[in-house]
Write a protein that holds these residues in place. Structure first.
Motif, mmCIF file in Angstrom:
data_model
loop_
_atom_site.group_PDB
_atom_site.id
_atom_site.type_symbol
_atom_site.label_atom_id
_atom_site.label_comp_id
_atom_site.label_asym_id
_atom_site.label_seq_id
_atom_site.Cartn_x
_atom_site.Cartn_y
_atom_site.Cartn_z
ATOM 1 N N PHE A 127 0.819 -1.212 0.000
ATOM 2 C CA PHE A 127 0.000 0.000 0.000
ATOM 3 C C PHE A 127 0.852 1.261 0.000
ATOM 4 O O PHE A 127 0.519 2.252 -0.646
ATOM 5 N N ASN A 128 1.948 1.225 0.712
ATOM 6 C CA ASN A 128 2.807 2.402 0.787
ATOM 7 C C ASN A 128 3.544 2.672 -0.524
ATOM 8 O O ASN A 128 3.873 3.823 -0.825
ATOM 9 N N CYS A 129 3.805 1.608 -1.307
ATOM 10 C CA CYS A 129 4.623 1.753 -2.514
ATOM 11 C C CYS A 129 3.819 1.791 -3.809
ATOM 12 O O CYS A 129 4.335 2.258 -4.830
ATOM 13 N N CYS A 130 2.595 1.284 -3.801
ATOM 14 C CA CYS A 130 1.792 1.178 -5.030
ATOM 15 C C CYS A 130 0.604 2.128 -4.936
ATOM 16 O O CYS A 130 -0.409 1.801 -4.296
ATOM 17 N N PRO A 131 0.683 3.290 -5.556
ATOM 18 C CA PRO A 131 -0.349 4.319 -5.373
ATOM 19 C C PRO A 131 -1.723 3.943 -5.917
ATOM 20 O O PRO A 131 -2.728 4.504 -5.483
ATOM 21 N N LYS A 132 -1.796 2.992 -6.866
ATOM 22 C CA LYS A 132 -3.085 2.625 -7.459
ATOM 23 C C LYS A 132 -3.667 1.339 -6.872
ATOM 24 O O LYS A 132 -4.699 0.864 -7.345
ATOM 25 N N LEU A 133 -3.048 0.783 -5.865
ATOM 26 C CA LEU A 133 -3.515 -0.473 -5.279
ATOM 27 C C LEU A 133 -4.873 -0.269 -4.614
ATOM 28 O O LEU A 133 -5.007 0.520 -3.679
#
Length: 442
Positions: A177-183
């Motif tokens: 969640f912290n690294c993938c903005p579109k998750l």
């Protein structure tokens, strides 16, 4: 090739699929950069395997690939416990034709006595070893390959026993969640359809670690705390949560559960032990538009489901699917009527309505002309009462019931499948009429 302008490399890559782009990235650094712009990674997988953790770390730390990740699929299944290599070999598929030593082992020593006992024992041992070695000629894999499979299996087994899988999943989910903005989509499952992306990925990660069924495995267990972490500055931005064949445990944290961004919830579990967890999620997700719920039909659970139906109101609910659930008619009618203004799609399979409250005829009578915005109804494998015997309805009755809920008209006349035909799986009345398949990644 390297002398081509960057614009042409980019144009070439724009016509290729993700699978075709994989080898192109290995041509040169220039093509690697050109392919990276078009190589989208829409979903990532997390299995209970060290290689899977490494792959997830690589994607979430990549400056380009992590941008387009929208879905994470988590499978916390552990390998069946094997005591030794012999135990492992017994679990291998029969069509591998891998010989089991116990099938060739010589008789016990006490069976050989007399003057020639030692000689007979030696001959029996020699013959057993010869036949065992010869049996490997028909095996799908060589003895050294099976030995290598066991070493890999034992490594994964030792790894899984040395970690806290729930804690690892929680930390990796937060990292994603912290690294993938579109998750936005989370799938928790221990089941993967043949030829699905999840099955192919699992096979590529575990290879021959899951060759057989092994001992009976319980469903993987997770706490709600593990799958609903606090991320993105205090919010949980997931829009779709799918849980399939995962046994959940109750929310234990002191702070209240808030899932305002959750719009689609699908809980498809072959267990009766998730009602409280479902209730917790429904209370926290007041903006739900889609709700799927499947469990094992059990009359003992009717009071639990009725409590859920009476105490939940979802103002935006549009799509509803129930399977293998036993309901009281009045509580189900009340739930549907509370959502009459928003409900667009209704599907029910193997749903049993309490006969004390009128069964399916009573339900249809109470819902007639009461769901004005409904535009799709799907009913399948419904169960009713024919005289004093529980029986399945014919397709003709379910088709009439669907039409009645959509357009009104006369109340459908009950039509039942004959008991002798309930085991005829080639009969049209025994074929599934609806398929509530989950789209890839959702």
């Amino acid at each position: 090739m390297n002398k081509l302008p960057a614009e042409l490399k980019d144009m070439v890559c724009s016509f290729l699929t993700p699978y075709q782009l994989r080898p192109v990235r290995l041509v040169s650094k220039a093509f690697y950069q050109a392919a990276a712009l078009h190589y989208k990674v829409p979903r990532i997988f997390l299995f209970n395997h060290p290689n899977s953790l490494k792959a997830l770390d690589n994607i979430t730390s990549h400056s380009v690939y992590r941008i387009d990740v929208t879905t994470i699929i988590i499978d916390p299944t552990s390998v069946p416990r094997m005591k030794d290599q012999h135990d492992f070999v017994r679990s291998l598929p029969i069509d591998w034709h891998v010989p089991r030593w116990e099938e060739f082992a010589p008789p016990p020593q006490e069976m050989f006595n007399g003057v020639d006992g030692v000689l007979q024992l030696f001959y029996a041992a020699f013959s057993a070893t010869y036949m065992y070695d010869k049996a490997w000629d028909d095996a799908k894999f060589s003895e050294s390959e099976v030995e290598e499979f066991w070493q890999t299996y034992n490594y994964v087994q030792s790894y899984q026993e040395s970690i806290n899988a729930s804690a690892v999943i929680c930390s990796k989910l937060q990292l994603a969640f912290n690294c993938c903005p579109k998750l936005r989509n989370v799938v928790l499952t221990s089941l993967h359809r043949p030829d699905s992306a999840g099955r192919k990925k699992k096979d590529s990660i575990f290879k021959y670690v899951f060759p057989g069924t092994g001992p009976e495995q319980p469903q993987p267990q997770l706490h709600l705390d593990d799958i609903l972490p606090i991320a993105h500055a205090g919010s949980w931005p997931v829009e779709t949560l799918t849980i399939c064949n995962i046994e959940l445990r109750k929310w234990t944290r002191q702070n209240p559960l808030t899932l305002s961004d959750l719009h689609h919830l699908r809980m498809l579990n072959d267990t009766d032990c998730f009602h409280i967890e479902l209730f917790d999620i429904l209370k926290a997700a007041q903006n739900l538009e889609t709700l799927w719920a499947r469990t094992n039909e059990s009359r003992d659970d009717i009071l639990v489901w009725d409590e859920i139906l009476r105490n939940i109101h979802l103002a935006h609910l549009e799509e509803l699917f129930f399977e293998f659930i036993y309901f009281d008619k009045d509580d189900l009618v009340g739930f549907l009527l509370r959502h009459a203004s928003s409900l667009r799609s209704l599907a029910m399979r193997n749903v049993f309505i309490s006969l004390l409250s009128g069964g399916w005829p009573g339900l249809l009578r109470s819902l007639g002309h009461q769901l004005p915005n409904l535009n799709k109804v799907s009913l399948d494998f419904l169960v009713g009462m024919q005289g004093n015997v529980i029986a399945r309805y014919k397709n003709a009755y379910m088709i009439d019931a669907e039409s009645f809920l959509l357009r009104g008209g006369p109340l459908p006349i009950e039509q039942f499948i004959r008991k002798s035909d309930e085991t005829d799986y080639y009969s049209p009345d025994m074929a599934a009429r609806i398929q509530m398949n989950i789209r890839p990644g959702l």
